[in-house]
Enzyme design. Structure first.
Site, short mmCIF file in Angstrom:
data_model
loop_
_atom_site.label_atom_id
_atom_site.label_comp_id
_atom_site.label_asym_id
_atom_site.label_seq_id
_atom_site.Cartn_x
_atom_site.Cartn_y
_atom_site.Cartn_z
N GLY A 52 0.66 -1.20 -0.01
CA GLY A 52 0.06 0.15 -0.07
C GLY A 52 0.87 1.17 -0.02
O GLY A 52 0.55 2.19 -0.59
N GLU A 107 3.91 4.27 6.48
CA GLU A 107 2.46 3.67 6.14
C GLU A 107 1.45 4.34 5.36
O GLU A 107 1.56 5.63 5.19
CB GLU A 107 1.71 3.68 7.69
CG GLU A 107 2.27 2.31 8.38
CD GLU A 107 1.62 1.09 8.15
OE1 GLU A 107 1.03 0.83 7.08
OE2 GLU A 107 1.65 0.35 9.03
N ASP A 108 0.78 3.50 4.58
CA ASP A 108 -0.75 4.08 3.54
C ASP A 108 -1.53 4.42 4.43
O ASP A 108 -2.03 5.83 4.39
CB ASP A 108 -0.95 3.05 2.69
CG ASP A 108 -1.35 1.83 2.89
OD1 ASP A 108 -1.20 1.77 4.34
OD2 ASP A 108 -1.69 0.97 2.55
N ASP A 111 -5.95 2.07 10.41
CA ASP A 111 -7.26 1.80 10.48
C ASP A 111 -7.31 1.33 11.88
O ASP A 111 -7.38 2.02 13.00
CB ASP A 111 -7.84 0.80 9.69
CG ASP A 111 -9.31 0.64 9.65
OD1 ASP A 111 -9.77 1.31 10.43
OD2 ASP A 111 -9.76 -0.31 9.06
N LYS A 139 -7.33 6.71 10.02
CA LYS A 139 -8.57 6.49 10.20
C LYS A 139 -9.02 6.22 11.68
O LYS A 139 -9.23 5.18 12.18
CB LYS A 139 -9.44 5.11 9.35
CG LYS A 139 -9.77 5.52 8.04
CD LYS A 139 -10.62 4.46 7.39
CE LYS A 139 -10.27 3.13 7.17
NZ LYS A 139 -10.96 2.26 6.26
N PHE A 160 -14.19 2.70 3.54
CA PHE A 160 -12.93 2.00 3.08
C PHE A 160 -12.69 2.75 1.73
O PHE A 160 -13.55 3.06 0.71
CB PHE A 160 -13.36 0.47 2.63
CG PHE A 160 -12.28 -0.31 2.24
CD1 PHE A 160 -11.79 -0.97 3.11
CD2 PHE A 160 -11.92 -0.60 0.99
CE1 PHE A 160 -10.41 -1.80 3.13
CE2 PHE A 160 -10.75 -1.42 0.51
CZ PHE A 160 -10.27 -1.99 1.61
N VAL A 161 -11.38 3.24 1.35
CA VAL A 161 -11.08 3.94 0.51
C VAL A 161 -9.85 2.89 -0.41
O VAL A 161 -9.28 2.06 0.05
CB VAL A 161 -10.26 5.37 0.96
CG1 VAL A 161 -11.29 6.10 1.39
CG2 VAL A 161 -9.24 5.09 1.98
N ASP A 167 -5.55 -0.49 -1.92
CA ASP A 167 -6.27 -1.75 -2.62
C ASP A 167 -7.65 -2.15 -2.28
O ASP A 167 -7.76 -2.20 -1.16
CB ASP A 167 -5.16 -2.86 -3.17
CG ASP A 167 -5.34 -3.70 -2.05
OD1 ASP A 167 -4.85 -3.22 -0.94
OD2 ASP A 167 -5.52 -5.06 -2.01
P1 IMP Z 1 -4.99 -1.77 10.38
O1 IMP Z 1 -4.14 -3.10 10.74
O2 IMP Z 1 -6.67 -2.17 10.58
O3 IMP Z 1 -4.52 -0.44 10.91
O4 IMP Z 1 -4.88 -1.78 8.70
C1 IMP Z 1 -3.77 -1.90 8.04
C2 IMP Z 1 -3.64 -2.05 6.85
O5 IMP Z 1 -5.40 -2.43 6.29
C3 IMP Z 1 -3.27 -0.93 5.90
O6 IMP Z 1 -2.03 -0.78 5.58
C4 IMP Z 1 -4.21 -1.14 4.74
O7 IMP Z 1 -3.22 -2.13 3.80
C5 IMP Z 1 -5.29 -1.77 5.02
N1 IMP Z 1 -6.42 -0.95 5.26
C6 IMP Z 1 -7.00 -0.28 6.12
N2 IMP Z 1 -8.07 0.60 5.78
C7 IMP Z 1 -7.97 0.47 4.34
C8 IMP Z 1 -8.91 1.39 3.25
O8 IMP Z 1 -9.76 1.99 3.70
N3 IMP Z 1 -8.57 0.81 2.18
C9 IMP Z 1 -7.61 0.02 1.73
N4 IMP Z 1 -7.02 -0.70 2.57
C10 IMP Z 1 -7.27 -0.57 4.07
MG MG Z 2 -4.41 -3.80 1.27
#
Ligand code: IMP
Ligand code: MG
Length: 187
Positions: A52, A107-108, A111, A139, A160-161, A167
């Site tokens: 990402g 980081e991208d 969440d 987020k 979700f973006v 992706d």
């Molecule tokens: P987390 O572990 O829930 O913080 O999510 C981290 C990873 O989930 C990110 O690095 C993304 O690859 C993916 N992710 C979380 N939210 C989104 C979204 O809105 N769109 C696409 N990928 C997401």
């Molecule tokens: Mg992903």
């Protein structure tokens, strides 16, 4: 936007962050990062989180007018789903030793915070001199782990973006803008 090959990947909807705003914000972030680094902390090691943050890592690196090195780690936390599985797996570790180095994780999006929390612990085990984090998107609505964010591009709502590296089922990473994904039922 053209439709996806089989229609199972949803469709990009409203623009959440235009590509031009991303470019402008990256220049500001690069300035903040540069100002926060003492000369003895350079070169700064940028560790992008694949896949990402590949676009963000290279675009940020291009406008950072300080010596930087690039490395990448790869983790998996999402399958074909818009919800985190809650299980984070390391797929690829850093290529070069980072012990004693000043590191900036790139980081991208953050969440739930589970991926970043996992990576903070993992990268800290390599013994860097310092470890900081920049994320393009945040987020905060669904956070499960509190993670320290040193530099943040944009806070966005709980949607979700896709686009600019992000992706859904490996689609839409190459869109220039960050857009809401439509037509997929959250699972
Ligand atoms: P987390 O572990 O829930 O913080 O999510 C981290 C990873 O989930 C990110 O690095 C993304 O690859 C993916 N992710 C979380 N939210 C989104 C979204 O809105 N769109 C696409 N990928 C997401
Ligand atoms: Mg992903």
């Amino acid at each position: 936007m053209s439709s996806s090959p089989s229609g199972e990947f949803g469709q990009p909807g409203a623009v959440v962050v235009p590509g031009a705003a991303i470019s402008a914000r990256i220049i500001e972030l690069a300035k903040d990062i540069k100002e926060s680094c003492r000369p003895d902390q350079l070169p700064l090691v940028l560790i992008g989180v694949l896949k990402g943050s590949a676009f963000f890592t290279t675009d940020l690196g291009r406008v950072l007018t300080i010596p930087v090195e690039f490395d990448f780690v790869s983790v998996r936390s999402y399958g074909r789903s818009t919800e985190s599985s809650g299980v984070v797996e390391l797929v690829k570790d850093v290529s070069n030793p980072i012990a004693g180095r000043h590191v900036l994780m790139v980081e991208d999006i953050i969440d739930t915070g589970l991926t970043t929390d996992f990576l903070y612990t993992h990268i800290a085990r390599h013994g860097p001199a310092s470890l900081r984090l920049v994320t393009l998107l945040n987020k905060p609505a669904r956070r499960q782990r509190e993670v320290r964010i040193d530099f943040c591009g944009f806070d966005i709502p709980d949607q979700f973006v896709v686009g600019y590296g992000l992706d859904y089922a490996e689609q839409w990473r190459n869109l220039p803008d960050v857009r809401v994904l439509e037509g997929v039922v959250a699972s």
